[in-house]
Design an enzyme around this catalytic site. Structure first.
Site, PDB file in Angstrom:
ATOM      1  N   SER B  10      -7.324  -0.399   4.496  1.00 16.10           N
ATOM      2  CA  SER B  10      -5.938  -0.332   4.029  1.00 16.10           C
ATOM      3  C   SER B  10      -5.897   0.175   2.599  1.00 16.10           C
ATOM      4  O   SER B  10      -6.852   0.031   1.844  1.00 16.10           O
ATOM      5  CB  SER B  10      -5.299  -1.730   4.084  1.00 16.10           C
ATOM      6  OG  SER B  10      -4.031  -1.704   3.447  1.00 16.10           O
ATOM      7  N   HIS B  11      -4.752   0.752   2.222  1.00 18.66           N
ATOM      8  CA  HIS B  11      -4.533   1.100   0.821  1.00 18.66           C
ATOM      9  C   HIS B  11      -4.557  -0.152  -0.051  1.00 18.66           C
ATOM     10  O   HIS B  11      -4.893  -0.091  -1.221  1.00 18.66           O
ATOM     11  CB  HIS B  11      -3.175   1.797   0.649  1.00 18.66           C
ATOM     12  CG  HIS B  11      -3.190   3.242   1.052  1.00 18.66           C
ATOM     13  ND1 HIS B  11      -3.486   3.659   2.314  1.00 18.66           N
ATOM     14  CD2 HIS B  11      -2.953   4.370   0.331  1.00 18.66           C
ATOM     15  CE1 HIS B  11      -3.422   4.987   2.371  1.00 18.66           C
ATOM     16  NE2 HIS B  11      -3.095   5.437   1.181  1.00 18.66           N
ATOM     17  N   SER B  12      -4.166  -1.276   0.542  1.00 18.01           N
ATOM     18  CA  SER B  12      -4.077  -2.516  -0.219  1.00 18.01           C
ATOM     19  C   SER B  12      -5.249  -3.429   0.126  1.00 18.01           C
ATOM     20  O   SER B  12      -5.439  -3.786   1.294  1.00 18.01           O
ATOM     21  CB  SER B  12      -2.759  -3.218   0.127  1.00 18.01           C
ATOM     22  OG  SER B  12      -2.872  -4.600  -0.132  1.00 18.01           O
ATOM     23  N   GLY B  45      -4.946   2.430  -2.614  1.00 15.51           N
ATOM     24  CA  GLY B  45      -5.537   3.672  -2.125  1.00 15.51           C
ATOM     25  C   GLY B  45      -6.767   3.348  -1.313  1.00 15.51           C
ATOM     26  O   GLY B  45      -7.031   2.179  -1.014  1.00 15.51           O
ATOM     27  N   ASP B  69      -4.365   2.133   7.833  1.00 15.54           N
ATOM     28  CA  ASP B  69      -2.905   2.071   7.698  1.00 15.54           C
ATOM     29  C   ASP B  69      -2.299   3.469   7.583  1.00 15.54           C
ATOM     30  O   ASP B  69      -1.930   4.049   8.591  1.00 15.54           O
ATOM     31  CB  ASP B  69      -2.440   1.081   6.609  1.00 15.54           C
ATOM     32  CG  ASP B  69      -2.979   1.323   5.218  1.00 15.54           C
ATOM     33  OD1 ASP B  69      -3.683   2.334   5.015  1.00 15.54           O
ATOM     34  OD2 ASP B  69      -2.682   0.504   4.321  1.00 15.54           O
TER      35      ASP B  69
END
Lengths: 202, 129
Positions: B10-12, B45, B69
């Site tokens: 995920s970006h997070s 990112g 994601d």
């Protein structure tokens, strides 16, 4: 091309990206996630830090080294896309760059495959493809003409509807803004061509 | 034969970790599980080296299914897969599925000893065709 020449070219491109990082971020804040400038600056600061060592390598290896750094350091979709551009260039180009048009064509193809995209979707390909076409057509004064082609192509992304990348989430609202990847591509091409002219390598 | 491993990208970092927690609650330690989140500078990112490390951690001879994601997570995952050794490269797939539901469904399928292709299919049933 001597290592000194190659060093100047690498530094010129890296400096241009780093100097325009805030502008790239602003463009990306309008239609994306606002990280393009930060990501590109991180990648090209790494490229710049290694420029002296990279410039000692034969041209194909130097391009691959730059591509690897962008892949590892940029993050975001632009890392693999620009990384692939440089890696593919390095894979195809002759050490004396005599086949630059064919190598650039292969590299743009590789970016299309990596991004599962094609020109017309409001991406960096909308700059890379017309530049590739102009390069393939050849003729005199390419280093003077290519930046003009690239800048016009980046401007032409303003009215486009984004159908790929984060900007596509905005649908119609992506219209009226320049694509940040198109802008960074145009910047890189312009700075490279300017440096080639200064070195009289055009 | 080992179970297919699961990687969440995920970006997070928080989403990656949280989705992994949900998978762990479903399947316990029956599948190898790893996650990657955040860019190389620590912001939102994704990062090729950290995705590659996650694939290494979740490695299974049966292969690894990767759940992602948004766009850059997919592109960076594909890049990380291409950089693996040739004999591993063909045994890692990115699933076209929602990250949380896809990860839980894929892991549940994997925990039953299914093949990589079956794991991917189960995750991708969640996506509109």
């Amino acid at each position: 091309m001597t290592p000194e020449h190659l060093h100047k070219l690498i530094v010129a491109v890296a400096d241009a990206v780093i100097a325009h990082a805030d502008e790239l971020t602003e463009l990306d804040q309008a239609i994306g996630d606002g990280d393009h400038g930060v990501n590109m600056r991180r990648g090209f600061e790494a490229v710049r830090a290694d420029a002296a060592a990279t410039a000692e390598k034969p041209l194909p290896d130097a391009l691959k080294a730059i591509g690897t750094q962008l892949v590892m350091k940029v993050g975001g979709a632009s890392g693999p896309l620009y990384g692939t551009l440089f890696l593919a260039l390095g894979k195809t180009i002759a050490p004396d760059a005599s086949n630059i048009a064919a190598a650039f064509a292969a590299a743009v193809q590789a970016v299309e495959a990596r991004g599962k995209s094609h020109p017309g979707q409001k991406t960096l390909l909308d700059v890379l493809a017309p530049v590739q076409a102009a390069l393939a057509d050849g003729g005199p004064h390419l280093p003077a003409r290519l930046p003009i082609v690239a800048a016009a192509a980046a401007d032409a992304t303003v009215p486009m509807l984004a159908t790929r990348g984060r900007a596509s989430f905005l649908g119609e609202r992506s219209i009226g803004h320049m694509d940040p990847g198109a802008r960074s591509s145009a910047l890189m091409i312009a700075s490279l061509c300017r440096a080639l002219e200064e070195l009289d390598l055009g | 034969m080992a179970n297919v491993g699961i990687v969440i990208v995920s970006h997070s970092p928080k989403i990656a970790e949280g989705a992994a927690d949900m998978v762990r609650q479903m399947v316990g330690d029956s599948v190898n599980l790893a996650y990657a989140g955040g860019d190389p500078g620590g912001g939102l990112g994704t990062s090729v080296p950290s995705i590659r490390d996650a694939i290494d951690r979740a490695w299974s001879e049966a292969g690894v299914a990767v759940l992602v994601d948004l766009g850059g997570a997919e592109t960076n995952s594909e890049m990380a897969i291409e950089m693996l050794d040739a004999e591993r490269r063909d045994r890692v797939v990115v699933c076209n599925a929602p990250i949380v539901e896809g990860a839980v469904m894929a892991a549940t399928e994997a925990s039953g000893g299914s093949t990589l292709e079956a794991v991917r299919r189960t995750a991708e049933e969640l996506s509109p065709q």
